[in-house]
Design an enzyme around this catalytic site. Structure first.
Site, PDB file in Angstrom:
ATOM      1  N   GLY A  20       0.590  13.425 -51.950  1.00 46.06           N
ATOM      2  CA  GLY A  20      -0.333  13.370 -53.081  1.00 46.06           C
ATOM      3  C   GLY A  20      -1.409  12.312 -52.882  1.00 46.06           C
ATOM      4  N   LYS A  85     -25.105   7.769 -52.718  1.00 42.39           N
ATOM      5  CA  LYS A  85     -25.260   7.411 -51.302  1.00 42.39           C
ATOM      6  C   LYS A  85     -26.355   8.277 -50.682  1.00 42.39           C
ATOM      7  CE  LYS A  85     -22.775   7.509 -46.911  1.00 42.39           C
ATOM      8  NZ  LYS A  85     -21.526   7.807 -46.216  1.00 42.39           N
ATOM      9  N   PRO A 103     -30.188   8.788 -42.561  1.00 39.97           N
ATOM     10  CA  PRO A 103     -30.367   9.262 -43.937  1.00 39.97           C
ATOM     11  C   PRO A 103     -29.830  10.674 -44.120  1.00 39.97           C
ATOM     12  CG  PRO A 103     -32.398   9.566 -42.694  1.00 39.97           C
ATOM     13  CD  PRO A 103     -31.386   9.010 -41.726  1.00 39.97           C
TER      14      PRO A 103
HETATM   15  P1  FAD Z   1      -2.356   9.613 -47.556  1.00 32.81           P
HETATM   16  O1  FAD Z   1      -3.334   8.999 -48.486  1.00 32.81           O
HETATM   17  O2  FAD Z   1      -1.623   8.699 -46.620  1.00 32.81           O
HETATM   18  O3  FAD Z   1      -1.299  10.400 -48.443  1.00 32.81           O
HETATM   19  C1  FAD Z   1      -0.053  10.795 -47.938  1.00 32.81           C
HETATM   20  C2  FAD Z   1       0.826  11.271 -49.065  1.00 32.81           C
HETATM   21  O4  FAD Z   1       2.055  11.744 -48.530  1.00 32.81           O
HETATM   22  C3  FAD Z   1       1.173  10.201 -50.087  1.00 32.81           C
HETATM   23  O5  FAD Z   1       1.148  10.734 -51.380  1.00 32.81           O
HETATM   24  C4  FAD Z   1       2.612   9.839 -49.722  1.00 32.81           C
HETATM   25  O6  FAD Z   1       3.332   9.367 -50.827  1.00 32.81           O
HETATM   26  C5  FAD Z   1       3.126  11.179 -49.257  1.00 32.81           C
HETATM   27  N1  FAD Z   1       4.300  11.051 -48.397  1.00 32.81           N
HETATM   28  C6  FAD Z   1       4.366  10.551 -47.148  1.00 32.81           C
HETATM   29  N2  FAD Z   1       5.637  10.578 -46.705  1.00 32.81           N
HETATM   30  C7  FAD Z   1       6.394  11.119 -47.696  1.00 32.81           C
HETATM   31  C8  FAD Z   1       7.769  11.396 -47.856  1.00 32.81           C
HETATM   32  N3  FAD Z   1       8.659  11.104 -46.903  1.00 32.81           N
HETATM   33  N4  FAD Z   1       8.189  11.951 -49.005  1.00 32.81           N
HETATM   34  C9  FAD Z   1       7.318  12.244 -49.997  1.00 32.81           C
HETATM   35  N5  FAD Z   1       5.997  11.997 -49.901  1.00 32.81           N
HETATM   36  C10 FAD Z   1       5.537  11.437 -48.773  1.00 32.81           C
HETATM   37  N6  FAD Z   1     -12.507   9.005 -45.336  1.00 32.81           N
HETATM   38  C11 FAD Z   1     -13.749   9.239 -45.798  1.00 32.81           C
HETATM   39  O7  FAD Z   1     -14.105  10.399 -46.035  1.00 32.81           O
HETATM   40  N7  FAD Z   1     -14.610   8.210 -45.996  1.00 32.81           N
HETATM   41  C12 FAD Z   1     -14.287   6.927 -45.705  1.00 32.81           C
HETATM   42  O8  FAD Z   1     -15.097   6.014 -45.930  1.00 32.81           O
HETATM   43  C13 FAD Z   1     -12.998   6.663 -45.159  1.00 32.81           C
HETATM   44  N8  FAD Z   1     -12.614   5.424 -44.800  1.00 32.81           N
HETATM   45  C14 FAD Z   1     -11.392   5.248 -44.214  1.00 32.81           C
HETATM   46  C15 FAD Z   1     -11.052   3.982 -43.695  1.00 32.81           C
HETATM   47  C16 FAD Z   1      -9.836   3.807 -43.036  1.00 32.81           C
HETATM   48  C17 FAD Z   1      -9.509   2.477 -42.443  1.00 32.81           C
HETATM   49  C18 FAD Z   1      -8.923   4.873 -42.929  1.00 32.81           C
HETATM   50  C19 FAD Z   1      -7.600   4.685 -42.254  1.00 32.81           C
HETATM   51  C20 FAD Z   1      -9.257   6.114 -43.447  1.00 32.81           C
HETATM   52  C21 FAD Z   1     -10.494   6.310 -44.051  1.00 32.81           C
HETATM   53  N9  FAD Z   1     -10.850   7.561 -44.526  1.00 32.81           N
HETATM   54  C22 FAD Z   1     -12.117   7.772 -45.001  1.00 32.81           C
HETATM   55  C23 FAD Z   1      -9.909   8.663 -44.492  1.00 32.81           C
HETATM   56  C24 FAD Z   1      -9.304   8.872 -45.871  1.00 32.81           C
HETATM   57  O9  FAD Z   1      -8.707   7.707 -46.348  1.00 32.81           O
HETATM   58  C25 FAD Z   1      -8.255   9.980 -45.825  1.00 32.81           C
HETATM   59  O10 FAD Z   1      -8.796  11.098 -45.176  1.00 32.81           O
HETATM   60  C26 FAD Z   1      -7.833  10.396 -47.180  1.00 32.81           C
HETATM   61  O11 FAD Z   1      -7.443   9.309 -47.942  1.00 32.81           O
HETATM   62  C27 FAD Z   1      -6.720  11.406 -47.113  1.00 32.81           C
HETATM   63  O12 FAD Z   1      -5.493  10.830 -46.815  1.00 32.81           O
HETATM   64  P2  FAD Z   1      -4.209  11.772 -46.904  1.00 32.81           P
HETATM   65  O13 FAD Z   1      -4.129  12.304 -48.277  1.00 32.81           O
HETATM   66  O14 FAD Z   1      -4.235  12.713 -45.773  1.00 32.81           O
HETATM   67  O15 FAD Z   1      -3.013  10.754 -46.625  1.00 32.81           O
END
Ligand code: FAD
Length: 504
Positions: A20, A85, A103
């Site tokens: 999530g 932005k 840009p």
């Molecule tokens: P996560 O946010 O890690 O979510 C994972 C989910 O899985 C969580 O809800 C967790 O609870 C759940 N989960 C994991 N293991 C289990 C388990 N065993 N049981 C139950 N639930 C579990 N993107 C941009 O577009 N612009 C930016 O400026 C940008 N900056 C970033 C900077 C950094 C340093 C990083 C690392 C990333 C950046 N990103 C950026 C990428 C962006 O943060 C992610 O693409 C976005 O947040 C999506 O993450 P996610 O939902 O895939 O993973």
């Protein structure tokens, strides 16, 4: 009447999303809005594990997703503490002391005959002393802290603009969660304990939580972040590691106090072993240092970040680890990876949220029946792979085309062997001014032009059709465009005022 079911396997009725974060809730909202009540969707997430919690800068494709999700812009801006932005400012990238803006939107205006930048290249070869950024209204507005939205009237110079948002990633996920839950998505709090698979097909059939709750499904979306619990943990997709081209593998992030006047652009400042981001939001500024652990320790990275904030830090620095690359296959059987579970490219061009939504768009287009025809997965993997490949080349360009930077990271990147695709593209641009892009590539001519020009890669030639234009006429038209942009820029409100008016 009998429903036609070409796959002969029955329509999918139950989808389970694991995770999530931004990816999980974007996927949930998109599926719920698209399929209405025809799909039963369950989302499992663990508050204890939490989300990655960064990811605050977007690119203009975000409008597609927000429209799909049915978000009202003013409500979204309020709920996520967003700012506008107009692009990304790159400081000290090409060489120390140099800055340029990538840009959104177009350079110049569409003119008959040949792409605008060939007219500029020709005029420059004939002695015109006007730099490329003079022809970008978004650049003019951004650097003067002004903002305007693009108009759809092609006769207006404002139609050359493009824009996106900075927002609080946690608030965005919460906003989408409210929407998805209102549409009937069931959220289960808990930690994944077990994955059940069909011994014959290898398909995942159910997830079980630590507390023993069983979540059966026909299609499983892996949004578990870097853990990639289903696509890697179960399906063993494999990972294409690109750290030889993009060696940064750590980030340290910290929020700081809001600045007096917010800027309508992200700032990326090159540092000794990577680069620092600055993302202005309504209530605070997001900051982080992306660095290469071969050349810099965590303590030193945090100290550099804290010494280079615009305001007081609001929390302890948080460290993140990653490896640039992509899942070899993001769709296997009945498991589709979306978000960080599918791969990671550093946030230099703010592409991760875009990759989430482009994964969702592909999934909607290729949405399977219960049998999950492998041809759909093959197509998904080819398209997703190409997206990642193209963005990867664009990022590498930033690291490779630099000068006068003696630190080991920059020396290594200046001399590293490049992907053939990038070598070919740069060679053609240098020789002829042409940008040879595939029709599905995310970054279009204006973006490549901004970064090539900004990083000091110059074209020697230009398109032969530009020779059919009289030099004096060409020069006059270009000067008129600049004057029109000057007038338009001065007439637009300051960014904070434009934001306040829209939110109100
Ligand atoms: P996560 O946010 O890690 O979510 C994972 C989910 O899985 C969580 O809800 C967790 O609870 C759940 N989960 C994991 N293991 C289990 C388990 N065993 N049981 C139950 N639930 C579990 N993107 C941009 O577009 N612009 C930016 O400026 C940008 N900056 C970033 C900077 C950094 C340093 C990083 C690392 C990333 C950046 N990103 C950026 C990428 C962006 O943060 C992610 O693409 C976005 O947040 C999506 O993450 P996610 O939902 O895939 O993973």
């Amino acid at each position: 009447m009998e429903r036609i079911d070409p796959a002969g396997a029955g329509r999918i009725g139950q989808v389970v999303i694991l995770g999530g974060g931004t990816a999980g809730w974007m996927t949930a909202a998109a599926l719920a809005r698209t399929f209405r009540q025809r799909l039963s969707i369950t989302l499992l997430e663990s508050e204890e594990i939490g989300t990655v919690g960064v990811g605050e800068a977007t690119i203009p494709t975000i409008h597609w997703f927000n429209q799909l999700a049915g978000l009202d812009e003013a409500a979204f801006l309020r709920a996520t503490k967003a700012t506008f932005k107009l692009g990304i400012e790159f400081v000290d990238w090409a060489r120390p002391g140099h800055r340029y803006l990538h840009p959104f939107g177009q350079y110049g205006v569409p003119l008959p005959g040949v792409a605008f930048h060939h007219r500029w290249l020709k005029a420059r070869a004939e002695g015109l002393d006007l730099p490329l950024p003079a022809f970008s209204l978004a650049t003019r507005l951004a650097l003067d802290n002004r903002f305007a939205k693009p108009t759809s009237d092609a006769r207006s110079i404002l139609s050359t603009l493009g824009y996106a948002y900075h927002f609080d990633a946690n608030l965005y996920a919460r906003h989408l969660r409210e929407l998805a839950e209102a549409l009937g998505i069931v959220r289960i709090e808990g930690r994944l304990a077990e994955v059940e698979r069909d011994p014959e097909t290898g398909f995942v059939t159910a997830l079980t939580t630590v507390s023993g709750e069983r979540l059966p499904g026909e299609l499983f979306i892996d949004c578990s972040g870097f853990r990639a619990l289903l696509i890697e943990g179960e399906m063993q997709a494999g990972y294409d590691d690109w750290s030889h081209w993009l060696p940064c593998d750590r980030a340290v992030a910290v929020p700081s106090e809001r600045v007096a006047e917010t800027t309508p652009y992200t700032r990326s400042t090159a540092r000794a072993a990577g680069w620092q981001w600055r993302i202005p939001l309504q209530h605070r500024t997001g900051n982080g240092y992306v660095y290469c652990s071969t050349f810099l320790g965590d303590d030193e990275a945090a100290a550099t970040l804290l010494a280079n904030l615009d305001g007081a830090a609001l929390a302890e620095p948080r460290f993140l680890r990653f490896t640039a690359g992509r899942r070899h296959r993001a769709w296997i059987g009945n498991v589709v990876a979306i978000g960080l579970s599918a791969g990671f490219l550093e946030p230099l061009e703010s592409t991760s949220i875009h990759l989430i939504q482009s994964g969702i768009a592909k999934l909607l287009t290729l949405f399977p029946d219960r049998g999950c025809d492998p041809a759909l997965a093959t197509r998904f993997n080819a398209l997703f792979g190409a997206d990642m490949d193209n963005i990867k080349d664009f990022l590498i360009l930033h690291y490779h085309a630099t000068e006068d930077k003696p630190e080991p990271l920059w020396t290594q990147c200046r001399h590293m062997a490049l992907p053939d695709t990038l070598v070919e593209r740069e060679r053609e641009y240098r020789r002829t001014g042409r940008l040879m892009l595939g029709s599905e590539e995310l970054f279009r001519e204006a973006s490549w032009l901004a970064v090539l020009n900004g990083q000091g890669v110059t074209a020697e030639g230009y398109h032969p059709v530009a020779d059919t234009i009289d030099p004096a006429v060409n020069r006059t038209q270009l000067q008129q465009i600049v004057e029109a942009m000057n007038r338009a820029a001065a007439a637009q409100p300051k960014h904070d005022a434009a934001l306040a008016a829209l939110i109100a």
